[in-house]
Design a protein around this motif. Sequence first.
Motif, PDB file in Angstrom:
ATOM      1  N   VAL A  49       0.854  -1.201   0.000  1.00  0.00           N
ATOM      2  CA  VAL A  49       0.000   0.000   0.000  1.00  0.00           C
ATOM      3  C   VAL A  49       0.886   1.244   0.000  1.00  0.00           C
ATOM      4  CG1 VAL A  49      -1.667   1.362   1.321  1.00  0.00           C
ATOM      5  CG2 VAL A  49      -2.000  -1.101   1.071  1.00  0.00           C
ATOM      6  N   LEU A  51       3.935   1.490  -1.183  1.00  0.00           N
ATOM      7  CA  LEU A  51       4.525   1.619  -2.520  1.00  0.00           C
ATOM      8  C   LEU A  51       3.502   2.153  -3.520  1.00  0.00           C
ATOM      9  CD1 LEU A  51       6.766  -1.544  -2.999  1.00  0.00           C
ATOM     10  CD2 LEU A  51       7.449   0.770  -2.373  1.00  0.00           C
ATOM     11  N   THR A  52       2.237   1.709  -3.373  1.00  0.00           N
ATOM     12  CA  THR A  52       1.182   2.181  -4.281  1.00  0.00           C
ATOM     13  C   THR A  52       0.964   3.682  -4.115  1.00  0.00           C
ATOM     14  OG1 THR A  52       0.115   0.022  -4.148  1.00  0.00           O
ATOM     15  CG2 THR A  52      -1.227   1.841  -4.985  1.00  0.00           C
ATOM     16  N   ILE A  53       0.919   4.139  -2.858  1.00  0.00           N
ATOM     17  CA  ILE A  53       0.725   5.572  -2.611  1.00  0.00           C
ATOM     18  C   ILE A  53       1.916   6.361  -3.180  1.00  0.00           C
ATOM     19  CG2 ILE A  53       0.460   7.353  -0.830  1.00  0.00           C
ATOM     20  CD1 ILE A  53      -0.955   5.240   0.899  1.00  0.00           C
ATOM     21  N   LEU A  55       3.748   5.520  -5.672  1.00  0.00           N
ATOM     22  CA  LEU A  55       3.597   5.501  -7.138  1.00  0.00           C
ATOM     23  C   LEU A  55       2.606   6.568  -7.593  1.00  0.00           C
ATOM     24  CD1 LEU A  55       4.047   4.087  -9.939  1.00  0.00           C
ATOM     25  CD2 LEU A  55       2.160   2.579  -9.326  1.00  0.00           C
ATOM     26  N   VAL A  56       1.482   6.671  -6.882  1.00  0.00           N
ATOM     27  CA  VAL A  56       0.467   7.679  -7.221  1.00  0.00           C
ATOM     28  C   VAL A  56       1.065   9.083  -7.098  1.00  0.00           C
ATOM     29  CG1 VAL A  56      -1.729   8.715  -6.509  1.00  0.00           C
ATOM     30  CG2 VAL A  56      -1.507   6.233  -6.608  1.00  0.00           C
ATOM     31  N   VAL A  57       1.809   9.325  -6.008  1.00  0.00           N
ATOM     32  CA  VAL A  57       2.452  10.638  -5.812  1.00  0.00           C
ATOM     33  C   VAL A  57       3.411  10.920  -6.970  1.00  0.00           C
ATOM     34  CG1 VAL A  57       4.040  11.927  -4.342  1.00  0.00           C
ATOM     35  CG2 VAL A  57       2.205  10.601  -3.302  1.00  0.00           C
ATOM     36  N   ALA A  58       4.205   9.897  -7.350  1.00  0.00           N
ATOM     37  CA  ALA A  58       5.194  10.079  -8.417  1.00  0.00           C
ATOM     38  C   ALA A  58       4.509  10.416  -9.741  1.00  0.00           C
ATOM     39  CB  ALA A  58       6.042   8.817  -8.552  1.00  0.00           C
ATOM     40  N   ILE A  59       3.461   9.668 -10.079  1.00  0.00           N
ATOM     41  CA  ILE A  59       2.762   9.926 -11.347  1.00  0.00           C
ATOM     42  C   ILE A  59       2.125  11.315 -11.316  1.00  0.00           C
ATOM     43  CG2 ILE A  59       0.897   9.181 -12.884  1.00  0.00           C
ATOM     44  CD1 ILE A  59       1.467   6.306 -12.017  1.00  0.00           C
ATOM     45  N   ALA A  60       1.560  11.688 -10.158  1.00  0.00           N
ATOM     46  CA  ALA A  60       0.903  12.990 -10.042  1.00  0.00           C
ATOM     47  C   ALA A  60       1.904  14.133 -10.191  1.00  0.00           C
ATOM     48  CB  ALA A  60       0.181  13.095  -8.699  1.00  0.00           C
ATOM     49  N   ASN A  61       3.170  13.899  -9.761  1.00  0.00           N
ATOM     50  CA  ASN A  61       4.166  14.980  -9.785  1.00  0.00           C
ATOM     51  C   ASN A  61       4.879  15.128 -11.123  1.00  0.00           C
ATOM     52  OD1 ASN A  61       3.576  15.793  -7.227  1.00  0.00           O
ATOM     53  ND2 ASN A  61       5.253  14.679  -6.247  1.00  0.00           N
ATOM     54  N   GLY A  62       4.551  14.274 -12.096  1.00  0.00           N
ATOM     55  CA  GLY A  62       5.118  14.461 -13.430  1.00  0.00           C
ATOM     56  C   GLY A  62       6.178  13.444 -13.810  1.00  0.00           C
ATOM     57  N   TYR A  66       8.307  10.483 -11.717  1.00  0.00           N
ATOM     58  CA  TYR A  66       8.062   9.064 -12.012  1.00  0.00           C
ATOM     59  C   TYR A  66       9.378   8.354 -12.339  1.00  0.00           C
ATOM     60  CZ  TYR A  66       6.420   4.794 -14.180  1.00  0.00           C
ATOM     61  OH  TYR A  66       6.239   3.475 -14.487  1.00  0.00           O
TER      62      TYR A  66
END
Lengths: 140, 115
Positions: A49, A51-53, A55-62, A66
Amino acid sequence: MSIAAKPAHSEYHPRWYRRKIGTFWWLGSWPYTRFIVRELTSVPVAWFVVLTIALVVAIANGPSAYDRYSELMKEPLMVFVNGLAFVFLLYHSITWFNLAPKAMVVKLGDRPVPGILIAGANFGGWFAVSIGIALLVTWS
Amino acid sequence: MKRLEEPFFWGLFSAGGVFSAMFLPIQALLFALLIPLGIIHPSYEHLHTLLANPITRLYLFVLCSLSLFHWAHRFRFTLFDGLQIKHLNELIFTMCYGGAVAGTLYVGYVLLRVH
């Protein structure tokens, strides 16, 4: 000392007899060990969980965030920990689906549906869902 | 008080058990093993499109939150019964469920920020 002070003990009261149980009582027997291992699969669940969060933060930040996340995930230690955690996560899924028919008895008419059918339906659903998510992620 | 809370937490534990058993292994396999090992390589744009979809975000919110409550329940009782750490009961309770609540709020905030 004042008269109102309460005594810390009551006289002639017998001590409760309690056997001391050590921290590693469950290591002595294989079923107990399996039980504790099953309960500890909650740690890999929480880890993935996290790691998933991330990942979401990384994708959201550009894209550059990522890329940094991807580099971190490629570290040998990270891959090793994740491989190990993945094995215990599978153990969680398998034990959970096998427990489901014991926790919930489904009746069809008057007869209970055999446990193996419910567990089978769970495993079938698991594979279908997994293939669906894999296709969503890989197909673009 | 305890008697009232227990079925509620057990319900979250149980729902979290189902969600984490069904959905987490494939996500772990894809994002923690196959992508880092270079076996599959979805593009950033594709992952961003997936994440921008409200259904994906609702799904991730429910999955993360319930899985954390599942962890909180199991981990609390593992420390209590399994490892016989009984004197820290209140602290363990607060850390486990507090962690799950904090994680839920944080992932909700992060998912709302995606666009």
